[in-house]
Write an enzyme that holds these catalytic residues in place. Structure first.
Site, PDB file in Angstrom:
ATOM      1  N   LYS A 139      85.673 -53.623   7.583  1.00 37.76           N
ATOM      2  CA  LYS A 139      86.439 -54.343   8.608  1.00 37.76           C
ATOM      3  C   LYS A 139      85.476 -54.921   9.649  1.00 37.76           C
ATOM      4  O   LYS A 139      84.525 -54.256  10.064  1.00 37.76           O
ATOM      5  CB  LYS A 139      87.399 -53.383   9.312  1.00 37.76           C
ATOM      6  CG  LYS A 139      88.383 -52.743   8.363  1.00 37.76           C
ATOM      7  CD  LYS A 139      89.787 -53.091   8.725  1.00 37.76           C
ATOM      8  CE  LYS A 139      90.750 -52.365   7.797  1.00 37.76           C
ATOM      9  NZ  LYS A 139      92.083 -52.936   7.810  1.00 37.76           N
ATOM     10  N   ASP A 145      77.738 -50.929  12.412  1.00 35.68           N
ATOM     11  CA  ASP A 145      76.552 -51.452  13.091  1.00 35.68           C
ATOM     12  C   ASP A 145      75.551 -50.307  13.200  1.00 35.68           C
ATOM     13  O   ASP A 145      75.297 -49.778  14.283  1.00 35.68           O
ATOM     14  CB  ASP A 145      76.926 -51.980  14.482  1.00 35.68           C
ATOM     15  CG  ASP A 145      77.865 -53.163  14.382  1.00 35.68           C
ATOM     16  OD1 ASP A 145      77.477 -54.176  13.802  1.00 35.68           O
ATOM     17  OD2 ASP A 145      79.014 -53.060  14.863  1.00 35.68           O
ATOM     18  N   LEU A 151      90.364 -56.490  18.263  1.00 39.34           N
ATOM     19  CA  LEU A 151      90.280 -55.147  17.686  1.00 39.34           C
ATOM     20  C   LEU A 151      90.933 -55.072  16.305  1.00 39.34           C
ATOM     21  O   LEU A 151      91.990 -55.651  16.079  1.00 39.34           O
ATOM     22  CB  LEU A 151      90.951 -54.145  18.637  1.00 39.34           C
ATOM     23  CG  LEU A 151      90.418 -54.153  20.074  1.00 39.34           C
ATOM     24  CD1 LEU A 151      91.147 -53.110  20.912  1.00 39.34           C
ATOM     25  CD2 LEU A 151      88.915 -53.897  20.101  1.00 39.34           C
ATOM     26  N   HIS A 152      90.282 -54.329  15.422  1.00 37.91           N
ATOM     27  CA  HIS A 152      90.817 -54.093  14.080  1.00 37.91           C
ATOM     28  C   HIS A 152      90.847 -52.588  13.844  1.00 37.91           C
ATOM     29  O   HIS A 152      90.538 -51.795  14.743  1.00 37.91           O
ATOM     30  CB  HIS A 152      90.001 -54.846  13.036  1.00 37.91           C
ATOM     31  CG  HIS A 152      88.525 -54.612  13.144  1.00 37.91           C
ATOM     32  ND1 HIS A 152      87.946 -53.383  12.924  1.00 37.91           N
ATOM     33  CD2 HIS A 152      87.509 -55.442  13.509  1.00 37.91           C
ATOM     34  CE1 HIS A 152      86.652 -53.473  13.098  1.00 37.91           C
ATOM     35  NE2 HIS A 152      86.352 -54.705  13.476  1.00 37.91           N
ATOM     36  N   GLN A 184      74.052 -60.935  24.167  1.00 42.51           N
ATOM     37  CA  GLN A 184      73.606 -60.481  22.847  1.00 42.51           C
ATOM     38  C   GLN A 184      73.751 -61.550  21.762  1.00 42.51           C
ATOM     39  O   GLN A 184      73.549 -61.270  20.590  1.00 42.51           O
ATOM     40  CB  GLN A 184      74.326 -59.184  22.455  1.00 42.51           C
ATOM     41  CG  GLN A 184      75.808 -59.319  22.178  1.00 42.51           C
ATOM     42  CD  GLN A 184      76.475 -57.954  22.055  1.00 42.51           C
ATOM     43  OE1 GLN A 184      76.617 -57.224  23.023  1.00 42.51           O
ATOM     44  NE2 GLN A 184      76.877 -57.592  20.853  1.00 42.51           N
ATOM     45  N   GLY A 205      88.891 -50.653  12.430  1.00 37.82           N
ATOM     46  CA  GLY A 205      87.628 -49.973  12.703  1.00 37.82           C
ATOM     47  C   GLY A 205      87.561 -49.548  14.167  1.00 37.82           C
ATOM     48  O   GLY A 205      87.237 -48.397  14.497  1.00 37.82           O
ATOM     49  N   HIS A 206      87.903 -50.489  15.066  1.00 37.24           N
ATOM     50  CA  HIS A 206      87.920 -50.152  16.499  1.00 37.24           C
ATOM     51  C   HIS A 206      88.969 -49.070  16.764  1.00 37.24           C
ATOM     52  O   HIS A 206      88.757 -48.162  17.555  1.00 37.24           O
ATOM     53  CB  HIS A 206      88.287 -51.379  17.347  1.00 37.24           C
ATOM     54  CG  HIS A 206      87.307 -52.500  17.270  1.00 37.24           C
ATOM     55  ND1 HIS A 206      87.584 -53.679  16.654  1.00 37.24           N
ATOM     56  CD2 HIS A 206      86.040 -52.615  17.758  1.00 37.24           C
ATOM     57  CE1 HIS A 206      86.545 -54.498  16.754  1.00 37.24           C
ATOM     58  NE2 HIS A 206      85.593 -53.879  17.412  1.00 37.24           N
TER      59      HIS A 206
HETATM   60  O1  PAF Z   1      79.460 -53.461  18.751  1.00 33.41           O
HETATM   61  C1  PAF Z   1      79.880 -54.249  19.615  1.00 33.41           C
HETATM   62  O2  PAF Z   1      81.021 -54.703  19.573  1.00 33.41           O
HETATM   63  C2  PAF Z   1      78.964 -54.677  20.760  1.00 33.41           C
HETATM   64  O3  PAF Z   1      77.657 -54.825  20.315  1.00 33.41           O
HETATM   65  C3  PAF Z   1      79.035 -53.727  21.973  1.00 33.41           C
HETATM   66  C4  PAF Z   1      78.514 -52.335  21.629  1.00 33.41           C
HETATM   67  C5  PAF Z   1      80.458 -53.633  22.475  1.00 33.41           C
HETATM   68  C6  PAF Z   1      78.158 -54.268  23.108  1.00 33.41           C
HETATM   69  O4  PAF Z   1      78.564 -55.521  23.501  1.00 33.41           O
END
Ligand code: PAF
Length: 284
Positions: free
Chosen positions: A184, A150, A33-34, A61, A36-37
């Site tokens: 970030k 994103d 986590l940074h 993914q 942004g999170h």
């Molecule tokens: O944005 C992300 O970190 C990932 O794509 C997510 C939404 C947690 C799904 O794995």
């Protein structure tokens, strides 16, 4: 704050909160986590009684040649960030908890996912939609929080929630940047010192694009060109895409009238970075 690894523990905890009449927010992450999170968690904490942060590097993914194995992980640090931001629960499942051996159901979207990042990452959004659907079904939050960095993912999740009738409000949060403008990202940690300097070209090129729009330019080709030409001045940058698309359709536009998403993906060395801005004439 609790850290749990099983779906059952999440369900039990959320059930308890629901009995008390509490609202629940979800911040899905892949950890490391940074700021942004943290801004997503801050927003969720401000708007919900309890906040769940999921920390799960979702194998589904990642393409076969992507960075699943090397993706940075640090649960202790992540837990400290979540706790200090006021989250109530961290859900950190093993892949086997999320995907049992005979797992065979997927959420696949036929619009919005073919262009932009979907071009070079063809299975990416199927993996994102599938895991986010699972997280929505496990936590059943009132609201879920996603970053605008994103932007395609944000649009895809909003569309999925509408298509599949998840009764969840999707909250999009602004991009958080380093002081010098770099967006970030957990992947910034891959950059060498020289690459870190070179990566500034992403935000600088978008700034030039915005400046062009400020003059009243409405030709999308000119906007793309000014960004691509700026990126071309950085020898370490290899462009994946520079796109100007409608924010509702994610389809390329020729002339800029309604809200648009200007999005870029650029390799700096081996690291693929993305950045973007959303432009609406009336809110500039
Ligand atoms: O944005 C992300 O970190 C990932 O794509 C997510 C939404 C947690 C799904 O794995």
């Amino acid at each position: 704050m609790k850290i749990v690894e099983t779906i059952q523990e999440v369900r039990d905890q959320v059930k308890e909160w629901r009995k008390q009449g509490l609202t629940v927010g979800l911040v899905p992450t892949m950890g490391y986590l940074h700021e942004g999170h943290k801004s997503l968690i801050d927003c969720a904490v401000a708007e919900n009684d309890r906040v769940v942060v999921s920390v799960f590097v979702n194998p589904m993914q990642f393409g076969p040649k992507e960075d699943l194995a090397s993706y940075p992980r640090d649960l202790d640090r992540d837990a400290a960030v979540c706790e200090s931001a006021g989250a109530a629960l961290v859900f950190h499942p093993e892949p086997s908890e999320m995907y049992h051996d005979d797992f065979s159901s997927f959420v696949d979207m036929s619009t919005l996912t073919g262009g932009l990042c979907g071009k070079t990452r063809p299975i990416h959004f199927r993996g994102v939609c599938t895991v986010v659907s699972k997280l929505f079904n496990i936590v059943v939050p009132d609201k879920a929080y996603f970053g605008q960095k994103d932007a395609q993912q944000l649009a895809v999740i909003r569309h999925m929630v509408s298509d599949l009738n998840f009764g969840i409000e999707i909250v999009g949060c602004p991009i958080v940047r380093e002081e010098d403008g770099l967006a970030k990202s957990s992947r910034n940690t891959y950059l060498s010192e020289e690459e870190r300097r070179a990566a500034l070209i992403l935000s600088q090129s978008l700034k030039k694009g915005k400046a062009l729009l400020e003059t009243g330019e409405t030709d999308a080709a000119k906007l793309r060109a000014v960004i691509a030409n700026t990126l071309a001045t950085e020898p370490l940058a290899k462009v994946d895409y520079v796109e100007v698309v409608g924010w509702d359709t994610l389809e390329p536009v020729e002339s800029i009238n309604g809200p648009i998403l200007t999005a870029i993906a650029v390799y700096i060395g081996k690291t693929r970075l993305i950045d973007n801005f959303i432009w609406q004439k009336e809110t500039r």
